[in-house]
Design a protein around this motif. Structure first.
Motif, short mmCIF file in Angstrom:
data_model
loop_
_atom_site.label_atom_id
_atom_site.label_comp_id
_atom_site.label_asym_id
_atom_site.label_seq_id
_atom_site.Cartn_x
_atom_site.Cartn_y
_atom_site.Cartn_z
N ALA A 1 0.83 -1.20 0.00
CA ALA A 1 0.00 0.00 0.00
C ALA A 1 0.87 1.25 0.00
O ALA A 1 0.54 2.25 -0.66
N GLN A 2 1.97 1.23 0.74
CA GLN A 2 2.90 2.35 0.71
C GLN A 2 3.39 2.59 -0.71
O GLN A 2 3.50 3.74 -1.17
N TYR A 3 3.68 1.52 -1.42
CA TYR A 3 4.16 1.65 -2.79
C TYR A 3 3.10 2.29 -3.68
O TYR A 3 3.39 3.20 -4.47
N LEU A 4 1.87 1.82 -3.58
CA LEU A 4 0.80 2.38 -4.41
C LEU A 4 0.59 3.86 -4.10
O LEU A 4 0.34 4.67 -5.00
N MET A 5 0.73 4.23 -2.83
CA MET A 5 0.58 5.63 -2.45
C MET A 5 1.80 6.47 -2.84
O MET A 5 1.77 7.70 -2.73
N SER A 6 2.88 5.82 -3.28
CA SER A 6 4.10 6.52 -3.66
C SER A 6 4.24 6.69 -5.17
O SER A 6 5.14 7.39 -5.62
N LEU A 7 3.37 6.04 -5.94
CA LEU A 7 3.46 6.16 -7.39
C LEU A 7 3.16 7.59 -7.81
O LEU A 7 2.25 8.23 -7.28
N CYS A 8 3.92 8.08 -8.78
CA CYS A 8 3.79 9.47 -9.21
C CYS A 8 2.92 9.57 -10.46
O CYS A 8 3.04 8.75 -11.38
N PHE A 9 2.07 10.62 -10.48
CA PHE A 9 1.20 10.90 -11.62
C PHE A 9 1.37 12.34 -12.09
O PHE A 9 0.42 12.97 -12.56
N CYS A 10 2.60 12.84 -11.98
CA CYS A 10 2.87 14.16 -12.56
C CYS A 10 2.84 14.04 -14.08
O CYS A 10 2.73 12.93 -14.63
N THR A 11 2.94 15.16 -14.77
CA THR A 11 2.84 15.12 -16.24
C THR A 11 3.93 14.26 -16.86
O THR A 11 3.68 13.53 -17.83
N GLU A 12 5.12 14.29 -16.31
CA GLU A 12 6.22 13.50 -16.87
C GLU A 12 5.98 12.01 -16.68
O GLU A 12 6.20 11.21 -17.60
N CYS A 13 5.53 11.61 -15.51
CA CYS A 13 5.28 10.19 -15.26
C CYS A 13 4.07 9.69 -16.05
O CYS A 13 4.07 8.55 -16.53
N ARG A 14 3.07 10.54 -16.22
CA ARG A 14 1.92 10.13 -17.04
C ARG A 14 2.37 9.84 -18.47
O ARG A 14 1.94 8.86 -19.08
N ARG A 15 3.25 10.68 -19.00
CA ARG A 15 3.78 10.43 -20.34
C ARG A 15 4.62 9.16 -20.36
O ARG A 15 4.59 8.40 -21.34
N GLY A 16 5.36 8.94 -19.28
CA GLY A 16 6.19 7.74 -19.22
C GLY A 16 5.39 6.46 -19.24
O GLY A 16 5.73 5.51 -19.96
N TYR A 17 4.31 6.41 -18.45
CA TYR A 17 3.46 5.22 -18.46
C TYR A 17 2.86 5.00 -19.85
O TYR A 17 2.83 3.88 -20.36
N ALA A 18 2.38 6.10 -20.44
CA ALA A 18 1.75 5.98 -21.76
C ALA A 18 2.74 5.48 -22.80
O ALA A 18 2.39 4.68 -23.69
N GLY A 19 3.99 5.92 -22.70
CA GLY A 19 5.01 5.47 -23.63
C GLY A 19 5.30 3.99 -23.54
O GLY A 19 5.81 3.38 -24.50
N LEU A 20 4.96 3.41 -22.40
CA LEU A 20 5.15 1.96 -22.21
C LEU A 20 3.83 1.19 -22.39
O LEU A 20 3.76 0.01 -22.05
N GLY A 21 2.81 1.88 -22.89
CA GLY A 21 1.56 1.20 -23.22
C GLY A 21 0.52 1.17 -22.13
O GLY A 21 -0.47 0.42 -22.25
N LEU A 22 0.67 1.99 -21.09
CA LEU A 22 -0.30 1.99 -20.00
C LEU A 22 -0.80 3.42 -19.79
O LEU A 22 -0.01 4.31 -19.45
#
Length: 402
Positions: free
Chosen positions: A189-210
């Motif tokens: 749960a700590q890990y899930l609460m630590s995931l980042c959703f800033c603009t850069e990370c959102r682009r990063g996830y999308a670039g990997l298909g998510l």
């Protein structure tokens, strides 16, 4: 075993007895803070104060104005200690006592940076910002941290450095008047609460298909039972924690997130170590405070054991009083490629009031050595009571006699 104690400059500056006292205990190396986060620290032996309040993250030496000219992100300078260079003053006193000094540099843990530049912070799946946690995937943050590492690590007289928080920081954070303990969070749960959703990370996830919105929804759904009060089982080890993350997110989503974050953390670490090496003389040791589980966040940031000894001289690994957890922390690094020629330092808390066990240090260190550790780190000589330091001295004497 080679042993080093952690210190702040304010533990030594202004106290002529501090350095000789450590030398008398058998301490021959100190890891001295050069860049540090905000803290309130006890100084139980200092002749002029008992508590030091470092109000914000800062460098504890005079930064080079030419290095930082024109930069939007730059380190703050401390003003709670007299003199322009408390690090240099303390380092000189330690060297005069025959103690080798290595710098201690905290990187991706900086509340001042987050308050002054909100867009640099980690933003969780609910949109909440963590000002203490710079997002290391952001190019401007990485550039700032790498520049800081190259300057703060290579202070005059330093023989090496230890880079702390050289990776992802997250939810866990000792905070003033903390009120987040009402719901117990497992490691997953700590890990899930630590995931980042800033603009850069959102682009990063999308670039990997998510898609980030899909991931954010999965995180929030996985955490709903936690907020409702469901007790999450505590994993016995790091592998169990990651298995719990996969169960909550789904293995596919978890793999994408892990890949993106590992890419960002690896780029930061390699660039920071390179910057230090370029600024330092040959033989300067560069160690990372590290955890062998890639998903771990914080001061001892998750670091892949398989590649770390290809670019760093070694790692400093958190080791508590529990032998099984100690083995879980040390064994992956001891078995990694290149470990035979690298530094593996076991870090033990020796402050009783902070959960440390200085009375069992000799036995705990011997167990760490059997697991492959070749050095010790003692956290924290400046915070420890006289009784704790006496126990540390006895342990070091015992270890030296073996």
């Amino acid at each position: 075993m080679r042993a080093a104690a952690f210190l702040y400059p304010w533990d030594v500056a202004g106290d002529p007895g501090a350095a000789p006292r450590l030398a008398d205990l058998g301490i021959r190396q100190v890891t001295l803070a050069a860049a540090y986060h905000s803290t309130r620290a006890l100084t139980p032996r200092h002749p002029h104060h008992r508590v030091v309040t470092a109000r914000h993250s800062a460098v504890l030496y005079p930064p080079d104005p030419r290095r930082w000219a024109g930069r939007a992100l730059r380190p703050a300078v401390q003003d709670w200690m007299p003199g322009p260079d408390p690090y240099g003053e303390a380092a000189a006193a330690l060297a005069d006592a025959g103690i080798e000094v290595h710098s201690w540099v905290v990187l991706a843990h900086n509340s001042r940076l987050g308050e002054e530049h909100p867009d640099t912070s980690v933003r969780n799946a609910y949109g909440d910002r963590y000002p203490w946690a710079p997002c290391i995937a952001r190019p401007e943050v990485r550039d700032h941290l790498v520049t800081l590492a190259g300057e703060a690590a290579v202070r005059p007289g330093a023989h090496g450095t230890e880079l702390e928080s050289c990776g992802w920081y997250g939810m866990a954070h000792l905070h003033a008047h903390d009120k987040v303990g009402g719901v117990e969070l497992s490691g997953a749960a700590q890990y899930l609460m630590s995931l980042c959703f800033c603009t850069e990370c959102r682009r990063g996830y999308a670039g990997l298909g998510l898609e980030a919105d899909e991931l954010g929804g999965a995180v929030r759904r996985a955490l709903e039972p936690v907020w409702a009060g469901a007790a999450a089982p505590v994993a016995a080890d790091r592998a169990g924690e990651w298995a719990a993350v996969e169960a909550l997110l789904g293995a596919g989503r978890a793999a994408v997130v892990r890949a993106w974050r590992a890419r960002a953390a690896g780029a930061l670490r390699r660039a920071a170590v390179t910057a230090v090496r370029e600024a330092a003389a040959p033989g300067f040791r560069v160690l990372l405070h590290a955890d062998p589980a890639a998903h771990r966040c914080g001061a001892d940031a998750g670091t892949d054991p398989a590649g770390v000894f290809g670019y760093a001289d070694g790692v400093v690994v958190p080791c508590g009083p529990d032998p099984a957890r100690r083995a879980d922390a040390l064994t992956p690094f001891a078995a990694a490629p290149g470990a035979a020629g690298a530094v593996l330092a076991a870090n033990f808390t020796v402050v009783s009031g902070m959960g440390g066990s200085p009375a069992t240090l000799a036995a705990d260190a011997a167990h760490a050595a059997a697991l492959g550790a070749g050095e010790l780190r003692l956290y924290h000589a400046g915070l420890a009571s006289d009784r704790d330091l006496t126990a540390v001295g006895a342990a070091l004497e015992s270890l030296a006699a073996r």
